[in-house]
Scaffold this motif. Structure first.
Motif, mmCIF file in Angstrom:
data_model
loop_
_atom_site.group_PDB
_atom_site.id
_atom_site.type_symbol
_atom_site.label_atom_id
_atom_site.label_comp_id
_atom_site.label_asym_id
_atom_site.label_seq_id
_atom_site.Cartn_x
_atom_site.Cartn_y
_atom_site.Cartn_z
ATOM 1 N N TRP A 268 0.810 -1.216 0.000
ATOM 2 C CA TRP A 268 0.000 0.000 0.000
ATOM 3 C C TRP A 268 0.841 1.263 0.000
ATOM 4 N N ASN A 269 2.014 1.249 0.618
ATOM 5 C CA ASN A 269 2.873 2.422 0.601
ATOM 6 C C ASN A 269 3.375 2.723 -0.809
ATOM 7 N N ASP A 270 3.745 1.661 -1.534
ATOM 8 C CA ASP A 270 4.153 1.845 -2.930
ATOM 9 C C ASP A 270 3.008 2.413 -3.759
ATOM 10 N N MET A 271 1.796 1.909 -3.499
ATOM 11 C CA MET A 271 0.654 2.367 -4.289
ATOM 12 C C MET A 271 0.299 3.814 -3.969
ATOM 13 N N MET A 272 0.386 4.211 -2.701
ATOM 14 C CA MET A 272 0.125 5.611 -2.365
ATOM 15 C C MET A 272 1.123 6.527 -3.060
ATOM 16 N N GLU A 273 2.375 6.112 -3.102
ATOM 17 C CA GLU A 273 3.392 6.915 -3.789
ATOM 18 C C GLU A 273 3.101 6.991 -5.289
ATOM 19 N N LEU A 274 2.724 5.861 -5.884
ATOM 20 C CA LEU A 274 2.384 5.852 -7.305
ATOM 21 C C LEU A 274 1.212 6.776 -7.589
ATOM 22 N N VAL A 275 0.158 6.678 -6.775
ATOM 23 C CA VAL A 275 -1.069 7.442 -7.015
ATOM 24 C C VAL A 275 -0.817 8.937 -6.901
ATOM 25 N N GLU A 276 -0.125 9.380 -5.857
ATOM 26 C CA GLU A 276 0.081 10.815 -5.690
ATOM 27 C C GLU A 276 0.938 11.385 -6.820
ATOM 28 N N ASN A 277 1.892 10.604 -7.301
ATOM 29 C CA ASN A 277 2.693 11.062 -8.427
ATOM 30 C C ASN A 277 1.896 11.058 -9.725
ATOM 31 N N MET A 278 1.035 10.060 -9.901
ATOM 32 C CA MET A 278 0.218 9.981 -11.108
ATOM 33 C C MET A 278 -0.790 11.125 -11.177
ATOM 34 N N ILE A 279 -1.500 11.375 -10.073
ATOM 35 C CA ILE A 279 -2.496 12.448 -10.079
ATOM 36 C C ILE A 279 -1.810 13.802 -10.201
ATOM 37 N N ALA A 280 -0.680 13.985 -9.514
ATOM 38 C CA ALA A 280 0.061 15.247 -9.632
ATOM 39 C C ALA A 280 0.487 15.475 -11.080
ATOM 40 N N TYR A 281 0.977 14.422 -11.739
ATOM 41 C CA TYR A 281 1.371 14.521 -13.145
ATOM 42 C C TYR A 281 0.177 14.909 -14.016
ATOM 43 N N ALA A 282 -0.970 14.256 -13.795
ATOM 44 C CA ALA A 282 -2.156 14.528 -14.603
ATOM 45 C C ALA A 282 -2.664 15.950 -14.401
ATOM 46 N N VAL A 283 -2.632 16.422 -13.155
ATOM 47 C CA VAL A 283 -3.066 17.797 -12.870
ATOM 48 C C VAL A 283 -2.158 18.797 -13.578
ATOM 49 N N LYS A 284 -0.863 18.561 -13.520
ATOM 50 C CA LYS A 284 0.077 19.484 -14.170
ATOM 51 C C LYS A 284 -0.087 19.451 -15.684
ATOM 52 N N GLN A 285 -0.274 18.259 -16.251
ATOM 53 C CA GLN A 285 -0.460 18.146 -17.698
ATOM 54 C C GLN A 285 -1.747 18.827 -18.153
ATOM 55 N N THR A 286 -2.781 18.765 -17.315
ATOM 56 C CA THR A 286 -4.089 19.298 -17.692
ATOM 57 C C THR A 286 -4.224 20.783 -17.413
ATOM 58 N N PHE A 287 -3.688 21.230 -16.262
ATOM 59 C CA PHE A 287 -3.907 22.612 -15.833
ATOM 60 C C PHE A 287 -2.631 23.456 -15.800
ATOM 61 N N GLY A 288 -1.476 22.817 -16.025
ATOM 62 C CA GLY A 288 -0.238 23.580 -16.149
ATOM 63 C C GLY A 288 0.589 23.717 -14.898
ATOM 64 N N ASP A 289 0.096 23.258 -13.742
ATOM 65 C CA ASP A 289 0.846 23.410 -12.494
ATOM 66 C C ASP A 289 0.332 22.400 -11.481
ATOM 67 N N GLU A 303 -7.415 26.967 -3.147
ATOM 68 C CA GLU A 303 -6.164 26.615 -3.817
ATOM 69 C C GLU A 303 -5.758 25.222 -3.381
ATOM 70 N N LEU A 304 -5.590 24.347 -4.341
ATOM 71 C CA LEU A 304 -5.208 22.963 -4.082
ATOM 72 C C LEU A 304 -3.761 22.749 -4.497
ATOM 73 N N ASP A 305 -3.039 21.994 -3.698
ATOM 74 C CA ASP A 305 -1.633 21.708 -3.979
ATOM 75 C C ASP A 305 -1.457 20.189 -4.083
ATOM 76 N N PHE A 306 -1.135 19.722 -5.272
ATOM 77 C CA PHE A 306 -1.020 18.280 -5.513
ATOM 78 C C PHE A 306 0.415 17.787 -5.488
ATOM 79 N N LYS A 307 1.353 18.660 -5.208
ATOM 80 C CA LYS A 307 2.756 18.231 -5.223
ATOM 81 C C LYS A 307 2.997 17.204 -4.122
ATOM 82 N N PRO A 308 3.550 16.040 -4.479
ATOM 83 C CA PRO A 308 3.828 15.002 -3.461
ATOM 84 C C PRO A 308 4.929 15.460 -2.512
#
Length: 516
Positions: A268-289, A303-308
């Motif tokens: 589960w720790n590996d998956m949490m790390e994967l998920v936060e990086n994946m969603i952060a990547y998607a947010v940056k790709q979609t909204f620019g930051d 203001e939401l901050d998705f940076k892991p």
């Protein structure tokens, strides 16, 4: 008596796009033109000629000059129709154009004296017309049923809804790009299943007549994706359409899209790390930051901050942190009393369900930033692996964003004997609760247990509701605003063919429909 329909205005001047227009050669998108000619100065014209096509979204008439707004699905741009350029024949068309008509335009990029990048029209063709008038004040419509019934207009005219649907596509693409680059593959799992599973939900029931067999629409792809892990597909995912036969409200819809991901040799720790990086990547790709400002339908800005890394809090600790209520080591009767003091009505034999209900009341609305809530009680986590340090809990986490749960993941239970035991307990609970029509227990799935008996490696998995995620990212108050088309009550209306017999007669004759 109905007025003569506007189609006759076109036919009277010898134009019927439904008889003559089958295609239009487009040489550039409006987005490309805007990017390429952003440097023009006010009053500057070019000699470059482009052909574009789209829908007329606005018209302003000023004598022998008409300004239009054209949308081609990428951007909008102003059109300038001048009588001295298009000539008398085409000007007759300009005079009968309406908002909603679809046209192809050939013209030159210019910037008007007021600094508006525009296309000076030299030639154009009507490719299709709107047979119905467009509403003047669509954004003021409070009848949401009308918005969802005429969803094609809502997507066209409601920018926030349109952005949500486009953002859903971008988020899904970013998820795929992220996972594919890390060696994951996407497979399709069956949507018709002999035993539904992977979540606690009421299924849709159907019948396959070829086999004379009752089947269920998939409520989740989980057990099939884990079968794929057994099959040595050690990194696997699916962006899946799922069906749950439950209530429709602001946060739930019976047909929805989620992504489920499974990674072998991970926890589960590996998956949490994967998920936060994946969603952060998607947010940056979609909204620019990684940081985005969300304007909610209520008018509140967040203001939401998705940076892991994201914050992680255990379920019981979160209740104490956010409400001061101590839950740890409380007996069942004590938990019932706490729930009653909070006006929570619950009659469930599982201790964990009471704790979860208390959490939903006192904590969940306060979780604005992306947050992991961890260590769910084992008795409400039948597919999760027991917590290695205390088997009363499971290695399970849920993802929260702006007060809403958007995902659920865990270290997967890969012991077939223990999995059978948990399924058996769920089955027993289910049989006792049937009189209350409470089906939120996992059914026995012996075939899945048999798959585990062939050996599933230590595995971590997660499911994330994509509609819910996009709903929160766009600040929408209803999940239905993210879903392109939803189920609505049909209204009574007459089609154009029913209203205007003369038009139907015209096309029957022109296309010799009665001779086919």
């Amino acid at each position: 008596m109905l007025e003569r329909h506007r189609i006759w205005k076109f036919i009277d001047i010898g134009i019927d796009p439904y008889l003559t227009e089958y295609r239009y050669e487009v040489t550039a998108s409006i987005a490309d033109i805007r990017k390429r000619y952003a440097h023009l100065n006010s009053g500057e014209e070019t000699k470059d000629v482009y052909s574009i096509a789209g829908r007329v979204m606005g018209l302003r008439r000023h004598g022998k000059i008409v300004f239009g707004v054209l949308s081609d699905g990428t951007e909008n741009i102003q059109l300038v129709f001048r009588y001295d350029i298009v000539g008398e024949r085409l000007w007759k068309l300009v005079e009968i154009l309406n908002v909603g008509d679809v046209i192809g335009v050939r013209g030159r990029p210019i910037k008007t004296l007021r600094g508006e990048l525009s296309i000076l029209v030299e030639d154009f063709r009507v490719l299709s017309i709107t047979w119905r008038d467009y509403p003047e004040k669509w954004h003021g419509i409070v009848d949401s049923e009308k918005r969802y019934r005429l969803r094609y207009l809502d997507i066209m005219l409601n920018e926030k809804v349109r952005n949500a649907i486009i953002s859903t596509y971008k988020i899904e693409k970013a998820f795929r790009d992220f996972l594919d680059s890390r060696g994951f593959i996407e497979i399709h799992t069956p949507k018709l299943q002999p035993i539904y599973g992977g979540a606690l939900a009421r299924p849709f029931i159907t019948k396959m007549y070829a086999l004379d067999k009752t089947l269920y629409l998939s409520i989740a792809p989980e057990t099939y994706l884990k079968r794929a892990v057994v099959a040595n597909l050690f990194k696997v995912y699916e962006i899946a359409v799922c069906f749950r036969n439950e209530d429709i409200d602001a946060q739930h819809y019976p047909e929805f899209v989620q992504i489920e991901i499974y990674q072998a040799f991970a926890d589960w720790n590996d998956m949490m790390e994967l998920v936060e990086n994946m969603i952060a990547y998607a947010v940056k790709q979609t909204f620019g930051d990684y940081k985005i400002e969300v304007l909610r339908d209520t008018g509140e800005r967040v203001e939401l901050d998705f940076k892991p890394p994201w914050r992680r809090i255990s379920l019981e600790d979160s209740i104490e942190i956010f409400s001061g209520i101590k839950i740890k080591n409380k007996e069942y009767d004590e938990l019932i009393e706490i729930a009653r003091s909070l006006d929570i009505s619950i009659d469930d034999p599982r201790r964990g369900k009471i704790i979860e209900k208390i959490f939903e009341k006192v904590v969940e609305p306060k979780l604005l930033q992306p947050t992991y809530i961890t260590l769910y009680p084992r008795d409400i986590s039948p597919l999760a692996r027991p917590y290695r340090e205390d088997p009363r809990y499971s290695e399970r986490f849920e993802i929260f964003l702006m007060g809403l749960e958007i995902g659920n993941g865990y270290s997967e239970l890969n012991n077939p004997v223990v999995q059978y035991y948990f399924f058996k307990k769920e089955e027993d609970l289910r049989s006792r609760a049937r009189a209350k029509e409470d089906l939120e227990y996992h059914p026995m799935d012996k075939d899945y247990v048999r798959a585990l008996e062939y050996g599933m490696p230590p595995t971590a998995g997660v499911g994330i509701g994509i509609y819910r995620l996009v709903m929160q990212l766009l600040g929408l108050s209803s999940i239905k605003d993210v879903i392109p088309f939803t189920i609505v009550e049909q209204d009574e209306f007459s089609t154009i063919a029913e209203q205007f017999e003369d038009i139907l007669r015209y096309y029957r004759e022109k296309l010799q429909l009665d001779k086919l």
